[in-house]
Scaffold this motif. Structure first.
Motif, PDB file in Angstrom:
ATOM      1  N   ALA A 116      48.711  46.673  43.749  1.00 42.77           N
ATOM      2  CA  ALA A 116      49.407  46.400  42.488  1.00 42.77           C
ATOM      3  C   ALA A 116      50.056  45.021  42.517  1.00 42.77           C
ATOM      4  O   ALA A 116      49.995  44.264  41.532  1.00 42.77           O
ATOM      5  CB  ALA A 116      50.451  47.477  42.211  1.00 42.77           C
ATOM      6  N   MET A 117      50.671  44.675  43.648  1.00 40.79           N
ATOM      7  CA  MET A 117      51.282  43.353  43.754  1.00 40.79           C
ATOM      8  C   MET A 117      50.224  42.257  43.713  1.00 40.79           C
ATOM      9  O   MET A 117      50.427  41.205  43.090  1.00 40.79           O
ATOM     10  CB  MET A 117      52.096  43.250  45.052  1.00 40.79           C
ATOM     11  N   ALA A 118      49.089  42.490  44.347  1.00 40.48           N
ATOM     12  CA  ALA A 118      48.003  41.504  44.325  1.00 40.48           C
ATOM     13  C   ALA A 118      47.496  41.307  42.902  1.00 40.48           C
ATOM     14  O   ALA A 118      47.198  40.178  42.474  1.00 40.48           O
ATOM     15  CB  ALA A 118      46.867  41.949  45.239  1.00 40.48           C
ATOM     16  N   ALA A 119      47.398  42.405  42.140  1.00 40.00           N
ATOM     17  CA  ALA A 119      46.945  42.307  40.752  1.00 40.00           C
ATOM     18  C   ALA A 119      47.950  41.532  39.905  1.00 40.00           C
ATOM     19  O   ALA A 119      47.577  40.707  39.056  1.00 40.00           O
ATOM     20  CB  ALA A 119      46.727  43.702  40.167  1.00 40.00           C
ATOM     21  N   LEU A 120      49.246  41.777  40.145  1.00 42.75           N
ATOM     22  CA  LEU A 120      50.274  41.029  39.405  1.00 42.75           C
ATOM     23  C   LEU A 120      50.261  39.551  39.769  1.00 42.75           C
ATOM     24  O   LEU A 120      50.444  38.680  38.909  1.00 42.75           O
ATOM     25  CB  LEU A 120      51.658  41.630  39.687  1.00 42.75           C
ATOM     26  N   GLU A 121      50.046  39.254  41.035  1.00 44.82           N
ATOM     27  CA  GLU A 121      49.965  37.852  41.452  1.00 44.82           C
ATOM     28  C   GLU A 121      48.768  37.162  40.798  1.00 44.82           C
ATOM     29  O   GLU A 121      48.829  35.981  40.451  1.00 44.82           O
ATOM     30  CB  GLU A 121      49.848  37.757  42.978  1.00 44.82           C
ATOM     31  N   SER A 122      47.667  37.905  40.600  1.00 46.35           N
ATOM     32  CA  SER A 122      46.474  37.304  39.997  1.00 46.35           C
ATOM     33  C   SER A 122      46.716  36.891  38.557  1.00 46.35           C
ATOM     34  O   SER A 122      46.042  35.992  38.043  1.00 46.35           O
ATOM     35  CB  SER A 122      45.297  38.286  40.075  1.00 46.35           C
ATOM     36  N   VAL A 123      47.680  37.541  37.887  1.00 47.37           N
ATOM     37  CA  VAL A 123      48.021  37.149  36.512  1.00 47.37           C
ATOM     38  C   VAL A 123      49.368  36.412  36.467  1.00 47.37           C
ATOM     39  O   VAL A 123      49.990  36.284  35.415  1.00 47.37           O
ATOM     40  CB  VAL A 123      48.044  38.370  35.568  1.00 47.37           C
ATOM     41  N   GLN A 124      49.838  35.963  37.643  1.00 49.33           N
ATOM     42  CA  GLN A 124      51.033  35.122  37.778  1.00 49.33           C
ATOM     43  C   GLN A 124      52.306  35.826  37.297  1.00 49.33           C
ATOM     44  O   GLN A 124      53.165  35.222  36.671  1.00 49.33           O
ATOM     45  CB  GLN A 124      50.835  33.806  37.019  1.00 49.33           C
ATOM     46  N   LEU A 125      52.425  37.120  37.630  1.00 47.59           N
ATOM     47  CA  LEU A 125      53.611  37.876  37.229  1.00 47.59           C
ATOM     48  C   LEU A 125      54.274  38.581  38.409  1.00 47.59           C
ATOM     49  O   LEU A 125      55.079  39.492  38.207  1.00 47.59           O
ATOM     50  CB  LEU A 125      53.247  38.912  36.159  1.00 47.59           C
ATOM     51  N   GLY A 126      53.962  38.169  39.639  1.00 45.86           N
ATOM     52  CA  GLY A 126      54.550  38.825  40.802  1.00 45.86           C
ATOM     53  C   GLY A 126      56.058  38.799  40.807  1.00 45.86           C
ATOM     54  O   GLY A 126      56.712  39.764  41.232  1.00 45.86           O
ATOM     55  N   GLN A 127      56.644  37.715  40.279  1.00 52.50           N
ATOM     56  CA  GLN A 127      58.103  37.577  40.287  1.00 52.50           C
ATOM     57  C   GLN A 127      58.800  38.487  39.280  1.00 52.50           C
ATOM     58  O   GLN A 127      60.025  38.646  39.309  1.00 52.50           O
ATOM     59  CB  GLN A 127      58.497  36.114  40.009  1.00 52.50           C
ATOM     60  N   LEU A 128      58.010  39.117  38.371  1.00 56.33           N
ATOM     61  CA  LEU A 128      58.597  39.988  37.341  1.00 56.33           C
ATOM     62  C   LEU A 128      58.286  41.463  37.597  1.00 56.33           C
ATOM     63  O   LEU A 128      58.395  42.282  36.692  1.00 56.33           O
ATOM     64  CB  LEU A 128      58.064  39.586  35.955  1.00 56.33           C
ATOM     65  N   ALA A 129      57.937  41.794  38.823  1.00 53.52           N
ATOM     66  CA  ALA A 129      57.470  43.143  39.148  1.00 53.52           C
ATOM     67  C   ALA A 129      58.487  44.227  38.808  1.00 53.52           C
ATOM     68  O   ALA A 129      58.103  45.356  38.467  1.00 53.52           O
ATOM     69  CB  ALA A 129      57.092  43.228  40.633  1.00 53.52           C
ATOM     70  N   ARG A 130      59.781  43.913  38.911  1.00 52.65           N
ATOM     71  CA  ARG A 130      60.806  44.942  38.705  1.00 52.65           C
ATOM     72  C   ARG A 130      61.426  44.917  37.306  1.00 52.65           C
ATOM     73  O   ARG A 130      62.382  45.637  37.035  1.00 52.65           O
ATOM     74  CB  ARG A 130      61.896  44.809  39.772  1.00 52.65           C
ATOM     75  N   ARG A 131      60.860  44.152  36.409  1.00 54.94           N
ATOM     76  CA  ARG A 131      61.342  44.172  35.025  1.00 54.94           C
ATOM     77  C   ARG A 131      60.673  45.307  34.248  1.00 54.94           C
ATOM     78  O   ARG A 131      59.580  45.748  34.579  1.00 54.94           O
ATOM     79  CB  ARG A 131      61.061  42.846  34.328  1.00 54.94           C
ATOM     80  N   LEU A 150      42.799  45.616  35.990  1.00 51.36           N
ATOM     81  CA  LEU A 150      42.089  44.976  37.098  1.00 51.36           C
ATOM     82  C   LEU A 150      42.370  45.635  38.441  1.00 51.36           C
ATOM     83  O   LEU A 150      41.553  45.549  39.360  1.00 51.36           O
ATOM     84  CB  LEU A 150      42.475  43.493  37.173  1.00 51.36           C
ATOM     85  N   VAL A 151      43.522  46.304  38.570  1.00 49.78           N
ATOM     86  CA  VAL A 151      43.902  46.863  39.867  1.00 49.78           C
ATOM     87  C   VAL A 151      42.925  47.948  40.319  1.00 49.78           C
ATOM     88  O   VAL A 151      42.758  48.204  41.514  1.00 49.78           O
ATOM     89  CB  VAL A 151      45.348  47.418  39.813  1.00 49.78           C
TER      90      VAL A 151
END
Length: 353
Positions: A116-131, A150-151
């Protein structure tokens, strides 16, 4: 030929007496960004829903990576769908939203979090994971929806007008992001839209739909420069269509022809060897970087002429209303559509055994 990611064979869908999709054949290759373009009611979304398994065809087959999945339910198909409304869970944070599909598939917790974190990083949103989704902009929510799709690492990602709710500036930025993301992940994207510019911007190939059938399948450049039918010429971009009495009056020959507005020149820009006609500027439409001139020809029809705002000021452009002008175009820019009607539709149609 290699096995296509998606192949539709004789696909038909009827709702009572209405045929929404009419005996359609289509082949979408692995790794393609393929768009289905058409007006509302043309059948493109129905086709997408049959690929996803949300609708059962009345006839025909849906093949995914060579396997007949026509009778399989949506969860048994190696596809994921991204919708216009995102469908994020408001009570979950971003990371939990992206993890949800993996949890349903009973992927171990340690793997879920990493993927899930890898998928968020692929769309440049890793820093917003807890929002929470309510704390994100429309563009960010759209990217979360993409990450959630995508995950699962599907063979095919189906996108049903996913950018329709975004404002124009954000929509254009997301078009470029989406195409770049598709190149990076290498997954086949099947994109449904009614926006011609959107399809031209992102697609490797485009299928233009009308009345449940395909008018033409081609690359964006081929579709725009060499439309096969009058419908495609008129729907993809802006086109001047000359037919009936207008064709011999302006071009000196009968038939159906198309000329793009940017291929027509005004007055001093008309070069030697061009076909020319006289007319009057009926109106000027100011569009910022360009102007559209509506020129009523002495021969009868009205042509749209596009010019960039390189020389004239806005006032000078507007002052041309009512003026007599000469318009001209090169013969090579006249697209002959005569005779291109039924035979131009469904170019990939195969004889059934």
């Amino acid at each position: 030929m290699s096995t296509p990611a998606v192949e539709l064979v004789g696909l038909t869908k009827s709702f009572g007496s209405v045929t929404a999709v009419d005996d359609l054949d289509l082949r979408i290759e692995n790794g393609e960004f393929f768009s289905m373009l058409g007006p509302s009611g043309s059948g493109k979304t129905t086709v997408l829903r049959m690929i996803a398994g949300f609708e059962q065809p009345s006839a025909g087959r849906v093949m995914l990576d060579g396997d007949d999945v026509t009778a399989r339910p949506p969860f048994a198909r190696d596809v994921n769908t991204v919708f216009q409304d995102y469908a994020l869970f408001p009570h979950m944070d971003v990371l939990d939203n992206v993890e949800y599909g993996l949890r349903v598939k009973k992927v171990p917790a340690s793997q879920r979090r990493d993927r899930a974190m890898a998928a968020l990083e692929s769309v440049q949103l890793g820093q917003l994971a807890r929002r929470r989704p309510t704390q994100l902009s429309g563009g960010q929510r759209q990217r979360v929806a993409l990450a959630r799709a995508l995950v699962n690492r599907p063979k095919v990602l189906l996108l049903d007008e996913p950018l329709g709710a975004l404002d124009l500036k954000l929509r254009r930025a997301m078009q470029l992001e989406l195409k770049q993301l598709q190149r990076e992940v290498g997954i086949t994207f099947v994109f449904v839209t009614h926006d011609q510019e959107e399809a031209l911007t992102m697609s490797d190939r485009i299928a233009v739909f009308s009345d449940g059938r395909i008018e033409q399948v081609a690359s964006p450049a081929e579709l725009y420069e060499n439309p096969s039918t009058a419908f495609v010429a008129g729907f993809v971009g802006t086109s001047n269509l000359l037919t009936g009495e207008a064709a011999p009056a302006v071009l000196g020959r009968e038939g159906t022809f198309s000329i793009r507005p940017e291929k027509i020149h005004l007055d001093s820009d008309v070069e030697s060897g061009y076909t020319t006609a006289r007319g009057t500027v009926a109106d000027v439409v100011y569009l910022g970087s360009v102007n559209h001139y509506l020129v009523e020809l002495d021969a009868g029809p009205t042509l749209t002429v596009l010019e960039q705002n390189l020389r004239d000021s806005t006032d000078q452009a507007m002052s041309r209303r009512g003026q007599q002008v000469t318009v001209g175009w090169a013969e090579e820019h006249v697209i002959d559509l005569s005779g291109h009607t039924e035979q131009a539709r469904q170019p990939e149609k195969k004889e059934k055994s």
